[in-house]
Design an enzyme around this catalytic site. Structure first.
Site, short mmCIF file in Angstrom:
data_model
loop_
_atom_site.label_atom_id
_atom_site.label_comp_id
_atom_site.label_asym_id
_atom_site.label_seq_id
_atom_site.Cartn_x
_atom_site.Cartn_y
_atom_site.Cartn_z
NE ARG A 266 50.27 52.31 7.96
CZ ARG A 266 50.13 53.49 8.51
NH1 ARG A 266 50.22 54.60 7.78
NH2 ARG A 266 49.86 53.61 9.79
CE1 TYR B 220 58.33 45.28 7.96
CE2 TYR B 220 56.50 46.75 8.43
CZ TYR B 220 57.35 45.73 8.82
OH TYR B 220 57.21 45.16 10.06
CE LYS C 265 46.55 49.23 7.28
NZ LYS C 265 45.65 49.34 8.41
CG HIS D 244 42.42 51.56 10.32
ND1 HIS D 244 43.37 52.37 10.91
CD2 HIS D 244 42.98 50.33 10.25
CE1 HIS D 244 44.45 51.65 11.19
NE2 HIS D 244 44.24 50.42 10.81
CB SER E 57 48.55 52.23 12.88
OG SER E 57 47.90 52.43 11.65
CB CYS F 27 45.63 52.35 18.94
SG CYS F 27 46.78 53.72 18.75
CG ASP G 185 44.23 46.64 9.94
OD1 ASP G 185 44.49 47.30 10.96
OD2 ASP G 185 44.66 46.93 8.82
NE ARG H 91 52.69 45.97 11.97
CZ ARG H 91 51.52 46.55 12.22
NH1 ARG H 91 50.40 45.89 12.10
NH2 ARG H 91 51.46 47.82 12.61
P1 GTP Z 1 47.68 47.88 13.54
O1 GTP Z 1 47.88 46.46 13.08
O2 GTP Z 1 48.90 48.72 13.36
O3 GTP Z 1 46.49 48.52 12.92
O4 GTP Z 1 47.54 47.82 15.14
P2 GTP Z 1 46.31 47.39 16.10
O5 GTP Z 1 45.36 48.51 16.24
O6 GTP Z 1 45.77 46.08 15.67
O7 GTP Z 1 47.06 47.23 17.51
P3 GTP Z 1 47.41 45.90 18.35
O8 GTP Z 1 46.20 45.20 18.87
O9 GTP Z 1 48.38 45.10 17.58
O10 GTP Z 1 48.14 46.54 19.61
C1 GTP Z 1 49.26 47.38 19.48
C2 GTP Z 1 50.01 47.44 20.79
O11 GTP Z 1 49.14 47.93 21.82
C3 GTP Z 1 50.53 46.08 21.25
O12 GTP Z 1 51.82 46.23 21.76
C4 GTP Z 1 49.56 45.69 22.34
O13 GTP Z 1 50.15 44.85 23.31
C5 GTP Z 1 49.12 47.04 22.94
N1 GTP Z 1 47.73 46.97 23.46
C6 GTP Z 1 46.65 46.44 22.85
N2 GTP Z 1 45.56 46.47 23.65
C7 GTP Z 1 45.97 47.04 24.81
C8 GTP Z 1 45.29 47.35 26.05
O14 GTP Z 1 44.11 47.10 26.25
N3 GTP Z 1 46.06 47.95 27.02
C9 GTP Z 1 47.39 48.23 26.82
N4 GTP Z 1 48.05 48.81 27.83
N5 GTP Z 1 48.05 47.94 25.68
C10 GTP Z 1 47.35 47.36 24.69
C1 SPV Z 2 48.55 49.87 10.19
O1 SPV Z 2 49.56 50.59 10.22
O2 SPV Z 2 47.41 50.29 10.49
C2 SPV Z 2 48.68 48.44 9.86
C3 SPV Z 2 49.99 47.96 9.38
O3 SPV Z 2 47.71 47.71 9.94
S1 SPV Z 2 50.22 48.29 7.70
O4 SPV Z 2 49.63 47.20 6.94
O5 SPV Z 2 51.68 48.35 7.46
O6 SPV Z 2 49.59 49.52 7.32
MN MN Z 3 45.95 48.80 10.87
#
Ligand code: GTP
Ligand code: SPV
Ligand code: MN
Length: 632
Positions: A97, A245, A254, A274, A297, A299, A322, A414
């Site tokens: 983004r 993307y 979003k 979110h 994002s 996290c 999400d 992704r």
């Molecule tokens: P978006 O799709 O961008 O909104 O991301 P998200 O909030 O769904 O994050 P996601 O669960 O995909 O995790 C993002 C990164 O953080 C990945 O590389 C995970 O492996 C890492 N991660 C997730 N949960 C944990 C946790 O509990 N501990 C640690 N150390 N890393 C974590």
């Molecule tokens: C985020 O960035 O919070 C996502 C990926 O979930 S995107 O759809 O590219 O915004």
């Molecule tokens: Mn997201």
């Protein structure tokens, strides 16, 4: 066009300046497409001048044709190791983004930009006047689809037919977007069956890279210099140019579900957030509880939504990973949530059989991977996945040498997988009324100072904790490095109106009689020790935090929590650490006075600089109280 021709019928022509344009669609769509939608298509075709137009029905056959086209054009390739999976490689300039190029356009600037005393560029939504946007759109979209097909994507955010769902029509010249929207939304005939011709979201998207005879055709067309992602909430329009993307181009996600969604939500008295939604069943609890959680994002939302509990007897089920649309039931006052999406657009790096075994069971059929690395045997690979002895090709298509120090997969690479692939999908995930929410979590990546979990004192304090969320920057947007950024409610990139008014919208629920306000918690899986190591194992062990939260929801037993200046933290006895060694409880929960004094100072500066006179007085009061508690 293409192989679809046999099953289709050309039903209408639109006069362009130079030639006739044909619109192809299935007979069912051709016979029923409302005039206002046809008009929307024609107006844009006349400006962007695609080679032809196709209205998507959402069928499997159509998906297969689109994927064949992507493969023929060299944009995608099949991954023979899996079932119906593909790998797409983008232009390295189009990988995430772009917040700096994202705008909300309204009649009055005040409706979008708070009266901060010293607003920083890029810290809150950018505003653009309607006339400036009109000029930009006319300039950018003129002839921009030359040589390409314009696809018409009817889609529903939310279960088709639910009164909480919204329907959009997206025009795009990217077949990759069509394939992704089919997974991420309810796309095609079913959405059209429910469209109100006077009330649909007009979504316009172009990669901004017309095909010019005699010039080479880019494999991943895009136009980074001219990229813009714009929203007109007053008229329900989204206009996106230059990027193919993720959130830049899948306009239901979003752009509609959060930016326009949050604007509609304030007008109509609900919340577009979110947030992931999960159901959790505990051996100590009387019933399944649903929890929503807002993390910025990259996290941890997908990971928490798919958690495999490390404690015996617990079960987590996934409603969404999400976005949540929440409303208070007007009869019972219960907070309820639906997931407007239909799939997962999840971060690949870090996903493996021990961190997220559920994702590993979700993503190896009917999935499009973007910017991951590939293996010689037709599989995928990324940092954090189990080692392979296969040769690896990196996300840019080069042979990868593990010793080179470069990343094999892009950090924001992704997977795009259908929700129904998820083995722990909750049975109520499409419940038209939404699932009941008993708790909300806020959290972020905070290497320092922030305890593993704390509970808020009351509703105003809850809104304050959402307001003051901060987190390290990640690869999900264009920021470089790991600076800690303010990200209120994890909505900084996604709020569709004035952030001060957004805080006020959250606050006013606290004043409404009869609402069952959820308990609110702040979590931080990412605190680090002096050796820069995570102090908490995270992932499946996060069930321990959910377990304590369930206790707080069900018993509200004061013996389970102790008050600190920042909130209520668990007593050691109330928190299940069985089977975990090496947890430094004291450090994990330490409230450090100098740290918090500095934190309050930076929060005050951030809020003064950026929200200013739009900051509700309740939140200034909360900040003063926090400061006083820290000093005491
Ligand atoms: P978006 O799709 O961008 O909104 O991301 P998200 O909030 O769904 O994050 P996601 O669960 O995909 O995790 C993002 C990164 O953080 C990945 O590389 C995970 O492996 C890492 N991660 C997730 N949960 C944990 C946790 O509990 N501990 C640690 N150390 N890393 C974590
Ligand atoms: C985020 O960035 O919070 C996502 C990926 O979930 S995107 O759809 O590219 O915004
Ligand atoms: Mn997201």
């Amino acid at each position: 066009m293409y192989a679809l021709k046999q099953s289709q019928r050309i039903f209408r022509t639109a006069v362009s300046q130079r030639r006739l344009l044909t619109i192809s669609a299935s007979p069912r769509i051709a016979n029923t497409l409302p005039g206002k939608i046809t008009q929307f298509i024609e107006d844009n075709a006349n400006r962007s001048k695609p080679r032809n137009i196709h209205v998507c029905d959402g069928s499997e056959n159509e998906f297969n044709v689109i994927m064949s086209k992507l493969m023929e054009d060299g944009m995608a390739r099949n991954l023979p190791k899996y079932d119906n999976c593909y790998l797409v490689q983008t232009d390295p300039r189009d990988v995430a983004r772009v917040e700096s190029r994202t705008f909300i356009s309204t009649t009055r600037k005040d409706d979008v930009v708070p009266h901060g005393q010293n607003p920083g560029v890029g810290v809150l939504p950018n505003w653009m006047s309607l006339s400036d946007l009109d000029n930009i759109v006319n300039e950018r979209f003129h002839n921009c689809m030359n040589g390409r097909t314009m696809y018409v994507i009817p889609f529903s955010m939310g279960p088709v037919g639910s009164k909480y769902s919204k329907i959009g029509i997206q025009l795009t010249d990217s077949p990759y977007v069509v394939a992704s929207m089919r997974t991420m939304t309810r796309m095609g005939e079913a959405a059209l069956d429910h469209v109100d011709p006077d009330d649909f979201v007009r979504c316009l998207h172009s990669v901004g890279d017309p095909i010019v005879p005699g010039k080479p055709v880019n494999k991943w067309p895009c136009n980074p210099e001219k990229t813009i992602i714009a929203h007109k909430p007053e008229t329900n329009e989204i206009i996106s140019f230059g990027s193919g993307y993720g959130g830049n181009s899948l306009l239901g996600k979003k752009c509609l579900a959060l930016r326009l969604g949050s604007y509609m939500a304030r007008e109509q008295g609900w919340l577009a957030e979110h947030m992931l939604i999960l159901g959790v069943t505990s051996p100590h609890s009387s019933k399944k509880r649903y929890i929503a959680a807002a993390f910025p994002s990259a996290c941890g939302k997908t990971n928490l939504a798919m958690l495999t509990p490390k404690l015996p007897g617990y079960k987590v089920e996934c409603v969404g990973d999400d976005i949540a649309w929440l409303h208070f039931d007007n009869k019972t006052g219960q907070l309820r949530a639906i997931n407007p999406e239909n799939g997962f657009f999840g971060v690949a790096p870090g996903t493996n059989a021990s961190t997220n075994p559920v994702a590993m069971k979700t993503i190896f059929n009917d999935t499009v991977f973007t910017n991951v690395a590939s293996t010689a045997d037709g599989g995928v690979w990324w940092e954090g996945m189990e080692p392979t002895n296969q040769k690896i090709t990196d996300w840019k298509g080069q042979e990868w040498n593990p010793k080179s120090g470069t990343l094999a997969a892009h950090p924001n690479s992704r997977f795009t997988s259908p929700a129904t692939n998820c083995p722990i999908l909750d049975e109520r995930w499409e419940d038209a009324e939404g699932v009941p929410i008993d708790a909300i979590l806020f959290g972020g990546r905070r290497p320092e100072g922030i305890p593993l979990v704390y509970e808020t004192f009351n509703w105003d304090h809850s809104v304050f904790v959402g307001t003051t969320m901060r987190s390290e920057a990640t690869a999900a947007a264009e920021f470089k490095g790991k600076t800690v950024m303010n990200d209120p409610f994890a909505m900084r990139p996604f709020v569709g109106y004035n952030m001060g008014q957004y805080f006020q919208h959250w606050l006013q629920f606290g004043q409404q009689p009869g609402l069952k306000l959820p308990k609110v918690f702040h979590v931080n899986w990412f605190r680090k020790d002096a050796q820069n190591k995570f102090m908490w194992p995270g992932f499946g062990d996060n069930i321990r935090v959910l377990d304590w939260i369930l206790k707080r929801i069900e018993n509200n037993n004061s013996a389970d929590a102790v008050s600190t200046p920042v909130g209520l933290v668990p007593t050691r006895d109330s928190f299940n650490l069985n089977g975990l060694d090496n947890i430094n409880w004291e450090e994990l929960f330490r409230i450090d006075r100098p740290f918090w004094t500095e934190e309050v100072g930076s929060l005050r500066k951030y809020l003064n600089d950026n929200i200013g006179s739009d900051l509700p007085k309740e939140l200034t009061e909360q900040l003063n109280q926090l400061e006083a508690r820290i000093k005491a």
